[in-house]
Design a protein around this motif. Structure first.
Motif, PDB file in Angstrom:
ATOM      1  N   TYR A 118      40.990  50.631  53.235  1.00 26.14           N
ATOM      2  CA  TYR A 118      41.418  51.985  53.587  1.00 26.14           C
ATOM      3  C   TYR A 118      40.329  52.678  54.390  1.00 26.14           C
ATOM      4  O   TYR A 118      39.141  52.587  54.079  1.00 26.14           O
ATOM      5  CB  TYR A 118      41.700  52.813  52.331  1.00 26.14           C
ATOM      6  N   ARG A 159      37.170  53.060  52.048  1.00 23.60           N
ATOM      7  CA  ARG A 159      37.108  52.279  50.806  1.00 23.60           C
ATOM      8  C   ARG A 159      36.278  51.038  51.072  1.00 23.60           C
ATOM      9  O   ARG A 159      36.476  50.358  52.093  1.00 23.60           O
ATOM     10  CB  ARG A 159      38.518  51.905  50.334  1.00 23.60           C
ATOM     11  N   ASN A 180      37.551  51.266  42.274  1.00 25.20           N
ATOM     12  CA  ASN A 180      37.634  51.564  43.702  1.00 25.20           C
ATOM     13  C   ASN A 180      36.410  52.380  44.105  1.00 25.20           C
ATOM     14  O   ASN A 180      36.157  53.445  43.531  1.00 25.20           O
ATOM     15  CB  ASN A 180      38.891  52.371  44.007  1.00 25.20           C
ATOM     16  N   GLN A 181      35.673  51.891  45.101  1.00 28.03           N
ATOM     17  CA  GLN A 181      34.487  52.599  45.555  1.00 28.03           C
ATOM     18  C   GLN A 181      34.650  53.035  47.008  1.00 28.03           C
ATOM     19  O   GLN A 181      35.117  52.269  47.856  1.00 28.03           O
ATOM     20  CB  GLN A 181      33.245  51.717  45.402  1.00 28.03           C
ATOM     21  N   PHE A 182      34.263  54.270  47.249  1.00 24.02           N
ATOM     22  CA  PHE A 182      34.410  54.861  48.578  1.00 24.02           C
ATOM     23  C   PHE A 182      33.063  55.376  49.052  1.00 24.02           C
ATOM     24  O   PHE A 182      32.199  55.737  48.244  1.00 24.02           O
ATOM     25  CB  PHE A 182      35.397  56.039  48.548  1.00 24.02           C
ATOM     26  N   LEU A 202      44.572  53.632  45.917  1.00 28.90           N
ATOM     27  CA  LEU A 202      43.722  52.874  45.006  1.00 28.90           C
ATOM     28  C   LEU A 202      44.247  51.468  44.785  1.00 28.90           C
ATOM     29  O   LEU A 202      45.465  51.248  44.757  1.00 28.90           O
ATOM     30  CB  LEU A 202      43.633  53.597  43.652  1.00 28.90           C
TER      31      LEU A 202
END
Length: 832
Positions: free
Chosen positions: A425, A420, A449-451, A443
Motif C-alpha cells: 500500500y 505500508r 502491519n507497519q507503516f 490492513l
C-alpha cells in the motif's frame, strides 16, 4: 513509535518470559533444560546464586539457603535470612533475581529495556509498587504492570478464534500457585473490559501443598516416629527442621499433580528426624485430597457467584468461564464450577502460559515511553527539520482498514505520504490541511502491519520520516486497566464529629486517572505553630471506616511549614494523579498562603505482626460484644447470631495467631490478617446497614413532619425549596451512604426550622411536645415556664409560646439534645 513487546509472568511458583513479534507470540525456553517455565526459587551456594530447577534440588540438601514463595510477601517487611550470605533478603530483591534470570532466556542480540510484568488483580497499591520496584532493580528502564485476568483474556480471545458478534460476559478464574483472582470481563467484537474482580492474595496451590503436609504427612510422621508438635516446629525460622519443611512441601506438590491424573499416589519418606530414621511411604487417595481442599474450592465458587450477583447478572448471562493457573488442573475445580453455576468451563488455553501470552499481546500494542527507544528515523533531508508530531490510531483492530490521524507543528510541511512496509500500500503524495491529515489505510489480515510516514515540503523534498507506525490486525485490545479499589480522601465530618472517607476515584475506573478537587480548611493553622493539615489518601471501600483502608499517600503540612496563617474556611486545591502502574502523585495548593506542596508516593512495604493482629481484634471485639448485647436486649436474635459468628471468627483468628511466632516462615500470619480484615468489614457492613436503616427511618419521619407543615403554609418559596431538596432522593437513599442521607436530613431540618420560625403559631406543637418531657435540668424553672405557656395558650398569645419554648429547650438535659461529641482540632484532618 516503538512498542514494548516483551512480557514477564512473575509467578509465585513459576515464571515465564515472552515476546510479541509481528502478530505472533514467542515464549522463550531456558537455555538449560529447554523448559519454558522457570521455578521462582533461589538457592544461595557460597558466592553462587542458583535460580530455578537446580535451586529446587537444593531444598533437600541445604533448605536454609533456599528461598521460594516470596511473591506472596511482596509489599511486606518480611525478609528471608540467608545463612551463606549472613544477611536478610527482601521479597523485592529475590523477585529481581528471578527477573534477571529470565533475561538469560533471551538471545544475545535481544536488548530489553522495557517490559510488561503481570500482577494479580487483587494486588493492592503497595504490592503493585513492590513488583515495579523489583523490575527496576532487575535492570529494566521501563516497567508497565498488567493485571493477570486481563492478560489471560487477551490470550484466550486472540488464540481461540472465538467470534463475538454481540456483547458477552466472561468469567476469568485464575487459580495460581500463590494467588487467586476472579474477574468479570465484558467482551465485544474488538475490545475487552474488566468490569469487576475479587480475589485472595493468600490463596493458591501452595496452600493445598501445606494442607497435605499439615493434615496427612505430619500426622503420619508423628505416628511413625513418636514426634509431637512437629507442624509448628517445621514452620519456624529458628527450627532445625526448616529443610524438612520445604522437602515435604515439594513432595506434597508432586502428589497434588499426580492426583490430578490418577485416583491415588504414593509419597515416599526417607529422612532422619531428631535421631529417628524414617523410611516409609504414604498412600494418598484423590478423595481424601479433595475433602482436604473442598472448603477452599467452595469459597472460590462463592466468589464467582458473588461477583455475578453484585453486577446484577444471572448465571445465564455468563457466556463462559476461562480457567487459568496451574491449580486449575485439579479436576475438583472444574467439576465444582460446572455444578454450581451451570456455565461452560473452558480450559482450552494452556493455564500455565496463558498469562504471559496475553501480556505479550498487550506489550505488542503498548508504546514505550522511553525517549531513547522512540524510533524516529530521519532520512537524508535538504535541511535540518524540527517537527513535532502527534498520531492517533487503534494499535489493535479487527477491521479491514484503520484510520490514522496526525497533527504536526514546526517547519512548513505541505505534503505527506503513507507507505505500508511490505510494499502492498502506498497512499501517494497528498496535501496536508491545517498541518494535519486523516487517512484510512488497508490492513493485512491476521498480522502486524507497519507503516512509515514521509513529511514533504512543496518541492516534494522529504523533511522527515516517522517509522514505524504499527497496527496489529486480528487481535483484541484492552480498554485500559481498571482500578481495583476505591481511592478516597479522609475528610472531616463536622456534623458527625468524626472523619470519614470521600471517594475521589471509583473502583473500576480506567487508569491512568487525574482529578482536581477543592476543599475548605476546617480549622485555623497559624504559621510557626505545631498544628497540622493532613492529606491522607486511602485505598479501600469509600463507605467504610477510614481505619479499614490502606493509606497509600500521606502529606502532613505543619504551621512551621507555612509562610502565612491558614484561616478556617479558606480554599485548598488538591490535585491527585494515579499512573497506570498505580503510582500516586499529590499536589496541594494553599491559596491563602500562596504555597504549593507536592509528593509522589510509591510505597512498596508494609509490616504485619502477630501482635498487631491481636491488638486490632481486641479493639473490634469490644464493639462487637456491645452490639450483640444491645441486639439480645431488643430480642433481635437473627442479627445477634450474625454478629456472634463474627465474634467467634475473630476469636478463632486470635487463637491461631497465638500459636505462631513472628518468625514463622509460612504465610499464616498474612492469611490471618486477611481473614481478620474481611471479618471486620463484615461487622462494618452489618452495623452500617443498621445505622443506614435508622438514618432512612429518620429521613422519612423528618420528611413527613415537614410535608405536614408545608401543607399548612401558603408560602410557595418553601415548597419550591422542598422539591429541590428531594429531587435526587432516590439516588441518595439507594446509595446506602449514611453521610449522604444525613446531609439530606439536615437540609430537611433546616427547612423545617425555617418554616417553624416563620410563624409564632408553629411553636405550639413544640410546646406540647415538651410537656411530655420530664428530665429538665431545673424542674422548678420548667414548671414556671409551663404555667406561663398554659396561660399564653388560653389567651392565644403565640409570641409568648415561642419564648417559653426557647426557655424550656435550654433546660433539656445535654444527653437528650443530641449534641455533637467533642471534635477538637487535633482530631481533624483540616479538610472540609
Amino acid at each position: 513509535m516503538k512498542t514494548i513487546n516483551f512480557a514477564i509472568d512473575l509467578g509465585t511458583t513459576n515464571s515465564l518470559v515472552a515476546k510479541y513479534d509481528n502478530g505472533k507470540i514467542k515464549i522463550f525456553n531456558n537455555p538449560l533444560g529447554l523448559k519454558q517455565t522457570l521455578p521462582s526459587c533461589i538457592a544461595f551456594r557460597g558466592n553462587r546464586i542458583v535460580i530455578g530447577d537446580k535451586a529446587l534440588d537444593y531444598l533437600e540438601k541445604d533448605a536454609e539457603n533456599v528461598c521460594m514463595l516470596f511473591k506472596r510477601k511482596m509489599g511486606t517487611q518480611d525478609t528471608y535470612f540467608v545463612p551463606s550470605l549472613d544477611k536478610e533478603m527482601q521479597p523485592i530483591e529475590l523477585s529481581s533475581l528471578v527477573l534477571k534470570e529470565l533475561k538469560n532466556f533471551l538471545p544475545d542480540d535481544e536488548v530489553v529495556n522495557s517490559v510488561v510484568i503481570t500482577i494479580p488483580a487483587a494486588f493492592d497499591t503497595i504490592q503493585s509498587n513492590a513488583t515495579k520496584k523489583a523490575g527496576y532493580l532487575a535492570g529494566f528502564k521501563e516497567v508497565v504492570l498488567l493485571q493477570e485476568p486481563i492478560a489471560a483474556c487477551l490470550a484466550f480471545a486472540n488464540t481461540s478464534n472465538t467470534e463475538v458478534k454481540e456483547k458477552e460476559h466472561w468469567i476469568v478464574y485464575d487459580f495460581g500457585g500463590g494467588t487467586f483472582d476472579v474477574a468479570l470481563v465484558e467482551v465485544d467484537e474488538r475490545e475487552l473490559k474488566v468490569v469487576d474482580h475479587q480475589g485472595d492474595n493468600y490463596l493458591g496451590g501452595a496452600d493445598f501443598d501445606n494442607l497435605i503436609v499439615k493434615n496427612l504427612i505430619v500426622p503420619f510422621i508423628e505416628e511413625k516416629t513418636g514426634q509431637s508438635d512437629l507442624w509448628k516446629s517445621l514452620k519456624s525460622k529458628s527450627s532445625t527442621h526448616k529443610g524438612l519443611y520445604f522437602e515435604l512441601l515439594k513432595k506434597a506438590e508432586e502428589a497434588k499433580k499426580e492426583l490430578s491424573n490418577f485416583e491415588e499416589t504414593e509419597i515416599e519418606l526417607d529422612f532422619s528426624i531428631n535421631d529417628v530414621d524414617l523410611y516409609d511411604h504414604l498412600i494418598v487417595k484423590r478423595e481424601v485430597f479433595e475433602n482436604l481442599i473442598l472448603s477452599n474450592v467452595e469459597n472460590t465458587v462463592t466468589i464467582i457467584k458473588d461477583i455475578i450477583k453484585d453486577n446484577q447478572l444471572l448465571n445465564s448471562d455468563i457466556k463462559r468461564v476461562i480457567l487459568i493457573g496451574g491449580t486449575t488442573y485439579i479436576p475438583l475445580i472444574k467439576k465444582s464450577i460446572t455444578n454450581a453455576i451451570g456455565v461452560e468451563v473452558n480450559s482450552s488455553i494452556d493455564p500455565t502460559s496463558a498469562v504471559v501470552e496475553g501480556a505479550a499481546y498487550y506489550a505488542g500494542s503498548k508504546p514505550s515511553e522511553l525517549k531513547e527507544d522512540e524510533i524516529v528515523e530521519e532520512e537524508e533531508t535538504k535541511e535540518e527539520a524540527i517537527i513535532d508530531s502527534k498520531f492517533f490510531y487503534e494499535q489493535n483492530t479487527r477491521d479491514a482498514e484503520e484510520l490514522i490521524t496526525a497533527k504536526f507543528s514546526g517547519v512548513d510541511i505541505d505534503n505527506y505520504r503513507i507507505i505500508r512496509k511490505d510494499g502492498g500500500y502506498d497512499s501517494g503524495v497528498k496535501g496536508l490541511k491545517n498541518n494535519s491529515f486523516s487517512e484510512f489505510v488497508p490492513l493485512l489480515e491476521g498480522r502486524l502491519n507497519q507503516f512509515k510516514v514521509q513529511l514533504l515540503n512543496s518541492a516534494l523534498e522529504v523533511l522527515k520520516v516517522i517509522d514505524p507506525l504499527s497496527i496489529n490486525h486480528g487481535s483484541y485490545s484492552v480498554n485500559g486497566q481498571p482500578l481495583p479499589n476505591d481511592i478516597c480522601m479522609e475528610v472531616d465530618d463536622l456534623d458527625a464529629s468524626a472523619t470519614r472517607l470521600e471517594r475521589i476515584f471509583a473502583k473500576g475506573s480506567i487508569l491512568p486517572l487525574k482529578k482536581k478537587i477543592y476543599k475548605t480548611a476546617s480549622k485555623t493553622i497559624l504559621k510557626k505553630s505545631k498544628s497540622n493539615l493532613a492529606i491522607n489518601v486511602i485505598e479501600g471501600r469509600s463507605n467504610g471506616l477510614p481505619s479499614s483502608g490502606l493509606s497509600i499517600g500521606y502529606i502532613e503540612i505543619f504551621g512551621e511549614d507555612l509562610e502565612d496563617d491558614l484561616i478556617k474556611g479558606t480554599d485548598i486545591e488538591i490535585e491527585l494523579e494515579i499512573s497506570e502502574s498505580r503510582e500516586l502523585k499529590i499536589n496541594v495548593f494553599l491559596q491563602s498562603c500562596d504555597q504549593e506542596f507536592e509528593n509522589v508516593f510509591s510505597e512498596s512495604e508494609r509490616s504485619i505482626s502477630v501482635n498487631k493482629i491481636n491488638t486490632e481484634i481486641n479493639t473490634v471485639l469490644s464493639d462487637v460484644e456491645a452490639v450483640i448485647k444491645t441486639a439480645n436486649a431488643n430480642e433481635n436474635f437473627e442479627y445477634s447470631n450474625k454478629l456472634e459468628s463474627i465474634r467467634v471468627g475473630l476469636i478463632e483468628i486470635q487463637i491461631e495467631a497465638s500459636m505462631i511466632n513472628d518468625d514463622d516462615i509460612s504465610d499464616t500470619k498474612f492469611q490471618l490478617d486477611d481473614r481478620k480484615r474481611k471479618l471486620i468489614q463484615d461487622f462494618d457492613d452489618l452495623t452500617r446497614n443498621e445505622i443506614v436503616a435508622k438514618e432512612i427511618e429518620e429521613y422519612n419521619d423528618t420528611k413527613a413532619d415537614l410535608e405536614y407543615h408545608l401543607n399548612q403554609n401558603e408560602n410557595e418559596r418553601y415548597k419550591t425549596k422542598y422539591q429541590r431538596i428531594i429531587q435526587n432522593e432516590k439516588e441518595v437513599i439507594n446509595s446506602l451512604d449514611r453521610y449522604l442521607i444525613r446531609s439530606k436530613i439536615k437540609e430537611l431540618e433546616d427547612l423545617f426550622n425555617a418554616i417553624i420560625q416563620s410563624s409564632d403559631e408553629n411553636f405550639i406543637s413544640y410546646y406540647l411536645g415538651l410537656k411530655l418531657y420530664d428530665n429538665f435540668t431545673n424542674k422548678r424553672k420548667a414548671e414556671k415556664l409551663f404555667d406561663q405557656g398554659d396561660k399564653a395558650l388560653e389567651q392565644k398569645d403565640y409570641k409568648v409560646i415561642r419564648h417559653v419554648v426557647y426557655g424550656l429547650s435550654a433546660l433539656v438535659h445535654e444527653n437528650d439534645r443530641h449534641q455533637r461529641k467533642d471534635f477538637n482540632d487535633n482530631s481533624k484532618t483540616g479538610l472540609n
